[in-house]
Design a protein around this motif. Structure first.
Motif, mmCIF file in Angstrom:
data_model
loop_
_atom_site.group_PDB
_atom_site.id
_atom_site.type_symbol
_atom_site.label_atom_id
_atom_site.label_comp_id
_atom_site.label_asym_id
_atom_site.label_seq_id
_atom_site.Cartn_x
_atom_site.Cartn_y
_atom_site.Cartn_z
ATOM 1 N N ASP A 118 12.205 -26.479 56.490
ATOM 2 C CA ASP A 118 12.645 -25.197 57.052
ATOM 3 C C ASP A 118 12.024 -24.902 58.411
ATOM 4 O OD1 ASP A 118 14.210 -24.748 54.858
ATOM 5 O OD2 ASP A 118 12.795 -23.401 53.853
ATOM 6 N N CYS A 119 10.975 -25.629 58.768
ATOM 7 C CA CYS A 119 10.259 -25.354 60.018
ATOM 8 C C CYS A 119 11.139 -25.672 61.231
ATOM 9 C CB CYS A 119 8.981 -26.181 60.063
ATOM 10 S SG CYS A 119 7.835 -25.653 61.348
ATOM 11 N N SER A 120 11.061 -24.827 62.247
ATOM 12 C CA SER A 120 11.807 -25.033 63.497
ATOM 13 C C SER A 120 10.997 -24.464 64.653
ATOM 14 C CB SER A 120 13.175 -24.344 63.437
ATOM 15 O OG SER A 120 13.029 -22.937 63.359
ATOM 16 N N LEU A 121 11.186 -25.043 65.823
ATOM 17 C CA LEU A 121 10.432 -24.599 67.001
ATOM 18 C C LEU A 121 10.759 -23.156 67.348
ATOM 19 C CD1 LEU A 121 8.527 -25.235 69.343
ATOM 20 C CD2 LEU A 121 10.513 -26.089 70.625
ATOM 21 N N SER A 122 12.038 -22.784 67.246
ATOM 22 C CA SER A 122 12.438 -21.418 67.612
ATOM 23 C C SER A 122 11.768 -20.392 66.710
ATOM 24 C CB SER A 122 13.960 -21.268 67.532
ATOM 25 O OG SER A 122 14.437 -21.560 66.224
ATOM 26 N N ALA A 123 11.662 -20.686 65.417
ATOM 27 C CA ALA A 123 11.022 -19.758 64.495
ATOM 28 C C ALA A 123 9.523 -19.667 64.757
ATOM 29 C CB ALA A 123 11.279 -20.182 63.045
ATOM 30 N N VAL A 124 8.903 -20.798 65.009
ATOM 31 C CA VAL A 124 7.463 -20.806 65.299
ATOM 32 C C VAL A 124 7.165 -19.992 66.552
ATOM 33 C CG1 VAL A 124 5.521 -22.265 65.985
ATOM 34 C CG2 VAL A 124 7.021 -22.978 64.117
ATOM 35 N N ILE A 125 7.963 -20.203 67.597
ATOM 36 C CA ILE A 125 7.764 -19.471 68.854
ATOM 37 C C ILE A 125 7.988 -17.975 68.640
ATOM 38 C CG2 ILE A 125 8.699 -19.094 71.169
ATOM 39 C CD1 ILE A 125 6.998 -21.560 71.000
ATOM 40 N N ALA A 126 9.023 -17.608 67.885
ATOM 41 C CA ALA A 126 9.305 -16.195 67.623
ATOM 42 C C ALA A 126 8.124 -15.516 66.936
ATOM 43 C CB ALA A 126 10.558 -16.060 66.765
ATOM 44 N N GLY A 186 15.779 -11.842 63.475
ATOM 45 C CA GLY A 186 17.029 -12.026 64.214
ATOM 46 C C GLY A 186 17.399 -13.488 64.409
ATOM 47 N N ARG A 187 18.534 -13.699 65.046
ATOM 48 C CA ARG A 187 19.059 -15.057 65.260
ATOM 49 C C ARG A 187 18.195 -15.878 66.198
ATOM 50 N NH1 ARG A 187 25.592 -14.005 65.925
ATOM 51 N NH2 ARG A 187 25.957 -13.257 63.782
ATOM 52 N N GLU A 188 17.418 -15.192 67.059
ATOM 53 C CA GLU A 188 16.558 -15.940 67.969
ATOM 54 C C GLU A 188 15.545 -16.778 67.209
ATOM 55 O OE1 GLU A 188 17.439 -12.881 68.368
ATOM 56 O OE2 GLU A 188 18.506 -12.886 70.289
ATOM 57 N N ALA A 189 15.139 -16.299 66.028
ATOM 58 C CA ALA A 189 14.206 -17.068 65.213
ATOM 59 C C ALA A 189 14.898 -18.290 64.619
ATOM 60 C CB ALA A 189 13.625 -16.189 64.105
ATOM 61 N N HIS A 190 16.079 -18.080 64.037
ATOM 62 C CA HIS A 190 16.882 -19.183 63.505
ATOM 63 C C HIS A 190 18.254 -18.657 63.118
ATOM 64 C CE1 HIS A 190 17.994 -22.851 61.353
ATOM 65 N NE2 HIS A 190 16.948 -23.419 61.915
ATOM 66 N N GLU A 191 19.260 -19.511 63.263
ATOM 67 C CA GLU A 191 20.615 -19.120 62.880
ATOM 68 C C GLU A 191 20.728 -18.886 61.376
ATOM 69 O OE1 GLU A 191 23.322 -18.433 64.616
ATOM 70 O OE2 GLU A 191 22.255 -18.688 66.505
ATOM 71 N N PRO A 240 19.383 -17.342 58.130
ATOM 72 C CA PRO A 240 18.441 -16.314 57.696
ATOM 73 C C PRO A 240 17.423 -16.811 56.680
ATOM 74 C CG PRO A 240 20.686 -15.475 57.680
ATOM 75 C CD PRO A 240 20.781 -16.950 57.897
ATOM 76 N N ARG A 241 17.777 -17.857 55.930
ATOM 77 C CA ARG A 241 16.886 -18.366 54.889
ATOM 78 C C ARG A 241 15.719 -19.170 55.471
ATOM 79 N NH1 ARG A 241 21.481 -21.377 51.547
ATOM 80 N NH2 ARG A 241 21.919 -21.951 53.726
ATOM 81 N N ARG A 242 15.776 -19.470 56.758
ATOM 82 C CA ARG A 242 14.706 -20.253 57.388
ATOM 83 C C ARG A 242 13.883 -19.425 58.380
ATOM 84 N NH1 ARG A 242 17.334 -25.857 59.372
ATOM 85 N NH2 ARG A 242 15.153 -26.198 59.937
ATOM 86 N N ARG A 243 14.149 -18.137 58.439
ATOM 87 C CA ARG A 243 13.428 -17.293 59.395
ATOM 88 C C ARG A 243 12.035 -16.897 58.916
ATOM 89 N NH1 ARG A 243 18.683 -13.418 60.579
ATOM 90 N NH2 ARG A 243 19.954 -15.054 61.552
ATOM 91 N N TYR A 244 11.745 -17.113 57.641
ATOM 92 C CA TYR A 244 10.416 -16.759 57.140
ATOM 93 C C TYR A 244 9.328 -17.594 57.817
ATOM 94 C CZ TYR A 244 10.317 -20.995 54.215
ATOM 95 O OH TYR A 244 10.304 -22.287 53.763
ATOM 96 N N ILE A 245 9.721 -18.731 58.386
ATOM 97 C CA ILE A 245 8.770 -19.571 59.120
ATOM 98 C C ILE A 245 8.176 -18.790 60.295
ATOM 99 C CG2 ILE A 245 8.538 -21.646 60.542
ATOM 100 C CD1 ILE A 245 8.800 -22.253 57.592
ATOM 101 N N ALA A 246 8.973 -17.910 60.897
ATOM 102 C CA ALA A 246 8.473 -17.104 62.017
ATOM 103 C C ALA A 246 7.313 -16.223 61.575
ATOM 104 C CB ALA A 246 9.605 -16.249 62.592
ATOM 105 N N ALA A 247 7.443 -15.595 60.400
ATOM 106 C CA ALA A 247 6.364 -14.760 59.888
ATOM 107 C C ALA A 247 5.126 -15.587 59.568
ATOM 108 C CB ALA A 247 6.837 -13.997 58.643
ATOM 109 N N LEU A 248 5.324 -16.803 59.098
ATOM 110 C CA LEU A 248 4.181 -17.668 58.783
ATOM 111 C C LEU A 248 3.431 -18.080 60.046
ATOM 112 C CD1 LEU A 248 5.641 -20.038 56.017
ATOM 113 C CD2 LEU A 248 4.234 -17.993 55.736
ATOM 114 N N SER A 249 4.162 -18.431 61.103
ATOM 115 C CA SER A 249 3.486 -18.821 62.345
ATOM 116 C C SER A 249 2.760 -17.634 62.956
ATOM 117 C CB SER A 249 4.487 -19.412 63.338
ATOM 118 O OG SER A 249 5.349 -18.415 63.857
ATOM 119 N N GLY A 250 3.375 -16.453 62.858
ATOM 120 C CA GLY A 250 2.703 -15.252 63.342
ATOM 121 C C GLY A 250 1.447 -14.956 62.556
#
Length: 399
Positions: free
Chosen positions: A7-15, A279-284, A286-296
């Motif tokens: 599920d990890c993606s660069l866009s989510a990590v950056i967000a 939002g979509r900037e994290a990932h298209e 929605p089920r993979r956007r939780y990675i953004a919260a983890l990186s934060g």
């Protein structure tokens, strides 16, 4: 673990990283103001920053992994504002006692499930209007920063628009990179401001009093519910997540109880920074956007441990860079929220009133603009849904 890696993606990590940076860039200043006004020592301030950072990191990571939803936890921003005037009057010991009482009240509310019943009745247009209104002030800060740093802001703006056309998921990352490069190239990066120092947790014995209960504990509960959890849940609902509110409130309250003796004044659901992760900037997907919260959360933990290094890092960059980064990073969330608030013709007026009042920044009777936006939106929603009297209805009643 395999699922996490997949599920990890660069866009989510950056967000997530940018969301945490924005959390520290503005709201942390309120904590420093309150500490300075109360005459707290450097060690006490360091402990306070460590406590809110640790709580935000651990709670955000645990809840995001449990629900597979981008649950972003942060310290209470309106609570921080309250402390600027309350902390010097009460002292740190009574303030810690008030923190404990406030979190016990929030825990009772979370366990009761009353907040979930309220959220379930919130119309989608009103939730979206509240989110757009809260984010509005961040969006316009980009152009307010333009006269101060025209080259820097213009370069960041052009890079954002260009990347929205070419690679939308990496637009925010491009803005951060361009902003940092322009800052270094123009000689505005203050490397001499950088220092390295670790946090030092300090245990404070709480004192309880009626004055602290009424002047700080109860106001902390009120602003947490109306200024943090309500808009925070609106952000999650607007993004399509149906995560229950009660467990989030209960978990935040438990975290606040455990960390209050170290200076933590409250841990709440985030709204502004959460919009970057939902939002979509994290990932298209929605089920993979939780990675953004983890990186934060990971950055929360590192910066909390780093202590004084944190503020030194932000002091090294111009304030205009942080303002432009926050505004540009939130444009996608603002656009989506505005669209949803005005999408349904029958709910358009209620959504618009919610947006306007929330965006006004008005504060009345100690309640935030988000609360008043919600109230005006619900009033408009209720009045507009009243059935119109049918012609001849009064005549039939008389007969």
């Amino acid at each position: 673990m395999p699922t996490l890696i997949k599920d990890c993606s660069l866009s989510a990590v950056i967000a997530g990283l940018i969301a945490t940076m924005i959390s520290y860039a503005g709201p942390l200043v309120l904590i420093f103001h309150a500490a300075e006004a109360a005459g707290l020592s450097h060690d006490q301030l360091s402990s306070w920053v460590w406590a809110v950072s640790l709580g935000s990191a651990v709670l955000g990571a645990v809840l995001s992994l449990h629900y597979r939803v981008p649950v972003v936890i942060a310290w209470s921003i309106p609570g921080s504002a309250l402390l600027v005037s309350a902390l010097p009057q009460l002292g740190l010991e009574q303030a810690v006692g008030a923190y404990l009482l406030a979190n016990l009240i929030l825990l009772a509310i979370g366990l009761s499930g009353a907040f979930d019943r309220l959220i379930a009745r919130l119309p989608g247009a009103i939730a979206a209007g509240m989110q757009a209104g809260i984010l509005f002030s961040f969006g316009i800060e980009v152009f307010r920063a333009l006269p101060v740093q025209p080259l820097l802001v213009a370069a960041m703006f052009v890079s954002y628009v260009a990347m929205r056309r070419l690679q939308p998921r990496y637009a925010v990352a491009a803005v951060l990179l361009v902003g940092a490069l322009v800052t270094v190239a123009s000689g505005q990066f203050r490397s001499e401001a950088l220092v390295v120092a670790l946090a030092s947790p300090q245990l404070v014995s709480p004192q309880f009093s009626l004055s602290a209960l009424f002047s700080l504990a109860l106001p902390l509960v009120l602003v947490a519910l109306t200024g943090q959890f309500m808009p925070g849940m609106a952000v999650l609902r607007s993004a399509g997540y149906r995560t229950p509110a009660s467990p989030l409130i209960s978990a935040s309250a438990i975290g606040g109880i455990l960390l209050a003796p170290f200076g933590c004044h409250g841990l709440n659901l985030a709204a502004v920074t959460a919009s970057l992760c939902t939002g979509r900037e994290a990932h298209e997907d929605p089920r993979r956007r939780y990675i953004a919260a983890l990186s934060g959360s990971a950055l929360y933990l590192l910066l909390g441990i780093a202590g004084a290094t944190l503020m030194a890092l932000f002091a090294a960059f111009p304030a205009a860079l942080i303002a432009a980064l926050a505004g540009l990073a939130l444009y996608g969330a603002i656009s989506e929220a505005l669209s949803r608030s005005l999408a349904e013709p029958t709910e358009r007026d209620a959504g618009l009133f919610t947006f306007l009042v929330s965006a006004s920044g008005v504060s009345f009777l100690g309640l935030s603009a988000a609360f008043w936006g919600l109230l005006f939106g619900l009033v408009a929603h209720g009045l507009l849904r009243l059935r119109k009297p049918q012609p001849g209805a009064a005549l039939r009643r008389d007969n």
